[in-house]
Design an enzyme around this catalytic site. Sequence first.
Site, PDB file in Angstrom:
ATOM      1  N   ARG A   1       0.654  -1.474  -0.116  1.00  0.00           N
ATOM      2  CA  ARG A   1      -0.347  -0.105  -0.043  1.00  0.00           C
ATOM      3  C   ARG A   1       0.422   0.873  -0.382  1.00  0.00           C
ATOM      4  O   ARG A   1       0.715   2.421  -0.473  1.00  0.00           O
ATOM      5  CB  ARG A   1      -0.846   0.145   1.418  1.00  0.00           C
ATOM      6  CG  ARG A   1      -2.458  -0.705   0.921  1.00  0.00           C
ATOM      7  CD  ARG A   1      -2.636  -1.010   2.595  1.00  0.00           C
ATOM      8  NE  ARG A   1      -1.211  -2.210   3.179  1.00  0.00           N
ATOM      9  CZ  ARG A   1      -1.976  -3.461   2.243  1.00  0.00           C
ATOM     10  NH1 ARG A   1      -2.751  -3.799   2.040  1.00  0.00           N
ATOM     11  NH2 ARG A   1      -0.867  -4.308   3.094  1.00  0.00           N
ATOM     12  N   THR A   2       1.838   0.868   0.783  1.00  0.00           N
ATOM     13  CA  THR A   2       2.553   2.240   0.723  1.00  0.00           C
ATOM     14  C   THR A   2       3.013   3.200   0.077  1.00  0.00           C
ATOM     15  O   THR A   2       2.955   3.858  -0.775  1.00  0.00           O
ATOM     16  CB  THR A   2       3.631   2.889   2.112  1.00  0.00           C
ATOM     17  OG1 THR A   2       2.642   2.364   3.619  1.00  0.00           O
ATOM     18  CG2 THR A   2       3.765   3.812   2.523  1.00  0.00           C
TER      19      THR A   2
ATOM     20  N   LYS B   1      25.419  -2.992  -0.263  1.00  0.00           N
ATOM     21  CA  LYS B   1      27.478  -3.043  -0.064  1.00  0.00           C
ATOM     22  C   LYS B   1      27.676  -2.015   0.503  1.00  0.00           C
ATOM     23  O   LYS B   1      29.081  -1.723   0.642  1.00  0.00           O
ATOM     24  CB  LYS B   1      27.617  -2.490  -2.021  1.00  0.00           C
ATOM     25  CG  LYS B   1      26.943  -3.047  -3.156  1.00  0.00           C
ATOM     26  CD  LYS B   1      27.370  -1.974  -4.001  1.00  0.00           C
ATOM     27  CE  LYS B   1      27.440  -2.342  -5.624  1.00  0.00           C
ATOM     28  NZ  LYS B   1      27.110  -1.528  -6.547  1.00  0.00           N
TER      29      LYS B   1
ATOM     30  N   ARG C   1      11.593   3.752   3.373  1.00  0.00           N
ATOM     31  CA  ARG C   1      10.843   3.142   4.337  1.00  0.00           C
ATOM     32  C   ARG C   1      12.353   2.193   4.488  1.00  0.00           C
ATOM     33  O   ARG C   1      13.376   1.805   3.678  1.00  0.00           O
ATOM     34  CB  ARG C   1      10.088   1.906   3.465  1.00  0.00           C
ATOM     35  CG  ARG C   1       9.897   1.028   5.029  1.00  0.00           C
ATOM     36  CD  ARG C   1       8.377  -0.109   4.116  1.00  0.00           C
ATOM     37  NE  ARG C   1       7.026   0.921   4.610  1.00  0.00           N
ATOM     38  CZ  ARG C   1       6.307   0.788   5.390  1.00  0.00           C
ATOM     39  NH1 ARG C   1       5.772  -1.216   4.569  1.00  0.00           N
ATOM     40  NH2 ARG C   1       4.717   0.702   4.905  1.00  0.00           N
TER      41      ARG C   1
ATOM     42  N   HIS D   1       4.901   5.609  11.577  1.00  0.00           N
ATOM     43  CA  HIS D   1       4.051   5.471   9.940  1.00  0.00           C
ATOM     44  C   HIS D   1       3.620   6.781  10.116  1.00  0.00           C
ATOM     45  O   HIS D   1       2.621   6.531  10.061  1.00  0.00           O
ATOM     46  CB  HIS D   1       4.217   4.555  10.002  1.00  0.00           C
ATOM     47  CG  HIS D   1       3.623   3.822   9.076  1.00  0.00           C
ATOM     48  ND1 HIS D   1       3.667   4.468   7.080  1.00  0.00           N
ATOM     49  CD2 HIS D   1       3.705   2.677   7.906  1.00  0.00           C
ATOM     50  CE1 HIS D   1       3.436   4.138   6.719  1.00  0.00           C
ATOM     51  NE2 HIS D   1       3.192   3.003   7.243  1.00  0.00           N
TER      52      HIS D   1
END
Length: 359
Positions: free
Chosen positions: A51-52, A80, A101, A129
């Site tokens: 969703r986000t 890396k 995120r 959030h």
Amino acid sequence: MKDLIDIRDLSPEDLQKLTDTALDIIARPEAYSHLCQGKKLATLFFEPSTRTRLSFEAAMYELGGQVLGFSQANSSSAAKGESVADTARVVECYADIIATRHPLEGAPLVAAINAKIPIINAGDGGHNHPTQTLADLLTIRRRKGRFGHLTIGLCGDLKYGRTVHSLIGAMSRYEGVKFVLISPEELRLPEYVRRDLEQGGIPYEENRDLEDAMPGLDVLYMTRVQRERFASMEEYERLKDSYILTVDKLKNAKPDMCILHPLPRVNEISVLVDSDPRACYFEQALNGKFMRMALILRLLGIPGEKPAQEVPTGEMVPGLRCWNHRCICQVEQELPQRFRRDREGAYRCLYCEALAETE
Ligand code: NCD
């Protein structure tokens, strides 16, 4: 603030304006469809999302802008060993705004400190959030017509559920809001969130029993037990089905109660509840897109002014440390330990808000 890292970066007036904009987008989408022409959003997702990420991308496309990015840490240079600060500095060469995120608490703040373009926290570990809260708020406004004078039940994983922490941060500022915390002992709110409630004099009660709490609630916010944050799978298995909302359990709920869930759901809400008119979680996902459109416009200063460039940087305090092993400062050892004081003067980690301890 040039960024959205914590929902409290936005005042209640800001939230009123953002929800006004979202409602106007819903009413007149064509008036917004070219506003971000020539602008690029980068979505940097180091953790899974449906969703986000997709609603951010849909939001930018519906504003006439373009999107680039990655959806897995192993497809970026983080694999890396690149630091969050370096990734942010590089991506700002290619984009106008970043939504990110990350599994480590405080990572989006580190990006914001290091980049000149706006950074949006799309979820940082078990911490915050804020854009999910924007979706929650628009749903509450559309269903209840107000943010104040509501009793909000928060049920499930209150310890690792970052959406809960941000929702509390936003709703604590409205008059007449009261929280009912419904969780197993092991999944109670983190200490720093509890301290914020206490220091703000925000009324809350704890109740282990969902059915017992039900009749008093105006909003019931169900959450998934956050499997990915558990150190022990045995403990997860034991706790995962602590609360399951069924049609039967709703019989004593108010007829206009609003059932929210940030989704994804695993087992916490029976699918039979979906056809109850009080179930709002799918419209909540749609509202998320409109609020992300409103947010992108605001942070890009379209139309109007770009928000000020300030980013909190805290202070260095010799002898103090953050010991939260999920905090970005534990993993990226070159990050300076920085702190902010809370209302009672206690030092908290700038990145994750955990109470600081002596070295
Ligand atoms: C939430 C999250 O990522 O914290 N999902 C979302 O963004 N809608 C909730 C969850 O994963 O349980």
